[in-house]
Design a protein around this motif. Structure first.
Motif, mmCIF file in Angstrom:
data_model
loop_
_atom_site.group_PDB
_atom_site.id
_atom_site.type_symbol
_atom_site.label_atom_id
_atom_site.label_comp_id
_atom_site.label_asym_id
_atom_site.label_seq_id
_atom_site.Cartn_x
_atom_site.Cartn_y
_atom_site.Cartn_z
ATOM 1 N N GLN A 149 27.483 28.874 30.991
ATOM 2 C CA GLN A 149 27.991 29.160 32.330
ATOM 3 C C GLN A 149 29.357 29.820 32.193
ATOM 4 O O GLN A 149 29.982 29.771 31.149
ATOM 5 C CB GLN A 149 28.109 27.861 33.142
ATOM 6 C CG GLN A 149 26.807 27.150 33.362
ATOM 7 C CD GLN A 149 25.790 27.976 34.141
ATOM 8 O OE1 GLN A 149 26.123 28.644 35.128
ATOM 9 N NE2 GLN A 149 24.548 27.947 33.699
ATOM 10 N N GLY A 150 29.831 30.427 33.273
ATOM 11 C CA GLY A 150 31.153 31.030 33.253
ATOM 12 C C GLY A 150 32.226 29.978 33.063
ATOM 13 O O GLY A 150 32.124 28.867 33.608
ATOM 14 N N LEU B 144 44.024 36.653 40.161
ATOM 15 C CA LEU B 144 43.237 36.582 38.937
ATOM 16 C C LEU B 144 42.015 35.676 39.122
ATOM 17 O O LEU B 144 40.915 36.031 38.684
ATOM 18 C CB LEU B 144 44.094 36.095 37.764
ATOM 19 C CG LEU B 144 45.024 37.141 37.163
ATOM 20 C CD1 LEU B 144 46.056 36.484 36.253
ATOM 21 C CD2 LEU B 144 44.228 38.199 36.403
ATOM 22 N N LEU B 145 42.190 34.536 39.771
ATOM 23 C CA LEU B 145 41.040 33.664 40.025
ATOM 24 C C LEU B 145 39.985 34.383 40.867
ATOM 25 O O LEU B 145 38.787 34.280 40.585
ATOM 26 C CB LEU B 145 41.473 32.383 40.740
ATOM 27 C CG LEU B 145 41.952 31.237 39.894
ATOM 28 C CD1 LEU B 145 42.305 30.040 40.776
ATOM 29 C CD2 LEU B 145 40.944 30.822 38.845
ATOM 30 N N GLU C 178 36.136 35.144 39.794
ATOM 31 C CA GLU C 178 35.000 34.759 40.637
ATOM 32 C C GLU C 178 34.092 35.955 40.896
ATOM 33 O O GLU C 178 32.870 35.853 40.836
ATOM 34 C CB GLU C 178 35.489 34.178 41.957
ATOM 35 C CG GLU C 178 36.188 32.844 41.808
ATOM 36 C CD GLU C 178 36.914 32.395 43.069
ATOM 37 O OE1 GLU C 178 36.755 33.038 44.143
ATOM 38 O OE2 GLU C 178 37.650 31.399 42.997
ATOM 39 N N ALA C 179 34.685 37.104 41.180
ATOM 40 C CA ALA C 179 33.903 38.306 41.448
ATOM 41 C C ALA C 179 33.190 38.833 40.204
ATOM 42 O O ALA C 179 32.114 39.421 40.302
ATOM 43 C CB ALA C 179 34.814 39.396 42.028
ATOM 44 N N GLU D 59 29.214 29.361 46.534
ATOM 45 C CA GLU D 59 29.223 30.417 47.545
ATOM 46 C C GLU D 59 30.366 31.411 47.361
ATOM 47 O O GLU D 59 30.351 32.490 47.939
ATOM 48 C CB GLU D 59 29.255 29.815 48.963
ATOM 49 C CG GLU D 59 30.503 29.039 49.296
ATOM 50 C CD GLU D 59 30.434 27.563 48.911
ATOM 51 O OE1 GLU D 59 31.373 26.826 49.290
ATOM 52 O OE2 GLU D 59 29.479 27.140 48.242
ATOM 53 N N ARG D 60 31.347 31.067 46.535
ATOM 54 C CA ARG D 60 32.471 31.967 46.279
ATOM 55 C C ARG D 60 32.176 32.972 45.166
ATOM 56 O O ARG D 60 32.928 33.916 44.971
ATOM 57 C CB ARG D 60 33.715 31.158 45.877
ATOM 58 C CG ARG D 60 34.151 30.100 46.862
ATOM 59 C CD ARG D 60 35.369 30.462 47.655
ATOM 60 N NE ARG D 60 36.389 31.119 46.927
ATOM 61 C CZ ARG D 60 37.514 30.570 46.500
ATOM 62 N NH1 ARG D 60 37.745 29.315 46.701
ATOM 63 N NH2 ARG D 60 38.409 31.297 45.898
ATOM 64 N N LEU D 61 31.120 32.744 44.420
ATOM 65 C CA LEU D 61 30.809 33.612 43.278
ATOM 66 C C LEU D 61 30.090 34.871 43.738
ATOM 67 O O LEU D 61 29.281 34.834 44.671
ATOM 68 C CB LEU D 61 29.975 32.855 42.252
ATOM 69 C CG LEU D 61 30.686 31.631 41.652
ATOM 70 C CD1 LEU D 61 29.753 30.897 40.715
ATOM 71 C CD2 LEU D 61 31.950 32.030 40.927
ATOM 72 N N ALA D 62 30.337 35.956 43.028
ATOM 73 C CA ALA D 62 29.767 37.251 43.391
ATOM 74 C C ALA D 62 28.250 37.246 43.338
ATOM 75 O O ALA D 62 27.600 37.932 44.107
ATOM 76 C CB ALA D 62 30.325 38.345 42.469
ATOM 77 N N GLY D 63 27.687 36.491 42.423
ATOM 78 C CA GLY D 63 26.238 36.468 42.230
ATOM 79 C C GLY D 63 25.489 35.716 43.314
ATOM 80 O O GLY D 63 24.283 35.723 43.355
#
Length: 153
Positions: A71-72, A92-93, A97-98, A148-152
């Motif tokens: 995982q990231g 940066l965070l 996330e993106a 829900e904050r992740l780009a994917g």
């Protein structure tokens, strides 16, 4: 950043040619730590480092790897002492996330690292657990980014 706001920042993937400048931003590397310097070169070469810069040059960086249960994981987030408390860490965070390509994203910080805990909690990250034994007398607190904050997502 001397008087400029976080909107004046550019965040981009660091290249090998950025490694020396990132060494200057990193308090551990600039103090002569060879392992950290080698890590910065490796992260830049692998494309794992995201660099925040303003008109004066690099002011911080974050390292995104996929070695934590595939995982990231934000391995490191460093903001130069001259640029702290000005939104660099938050930007940066957001960039990490993106950029994350897995459904989950984690990081950790020693319990003593209160500025990092404030940054993570302020950015909406959630505590995930505590691990003892990594640094004697200073447990590591793990966090995860809401999916829900992740780009994917």
């Amino acid at each position: 950043m001397d008087g400029t706001g976080s909107r004046d920042l550019v965040v981009r993937r660091a290249s090998v040619s950025d490694a020396e400048a990132l060494t200057g931003v990193d308090s551990i590397a600039s103090a002569g730590d060879r392992a950290r310097r080698a890590g910065i070169r490796r992260w830049c070469a692998q494309g794992s480092a995201l660099l925040a810069e303003d008109a004066s040059g690099p002011v911080g960086y974050a390292v995104l790897e996929y070695t934590f249960f595939e995982q990231g994981f934000v391995t490191l987030l460093m903001v130069g002492s001259h640029a702290r408390r000005r939104g660099v860490g938050t930007r940066l965070l957001g960039a990490v996330e993106a950029a994350c390509t897995t459904p989950k994203l984690f990081t950790s910080a020693n319990v003593s690292n209160q500025p990092m805990h404030q940054l993570l909690l302020g950015a909406g990250w959630c505590p995930a657990g505590l691990v003892h034994g990594l640094d004697e007398g200073d447990p590591e607190l793990f966090y995860f980014c809401p999916e829900e904050r992740l780009a994917g997502e």
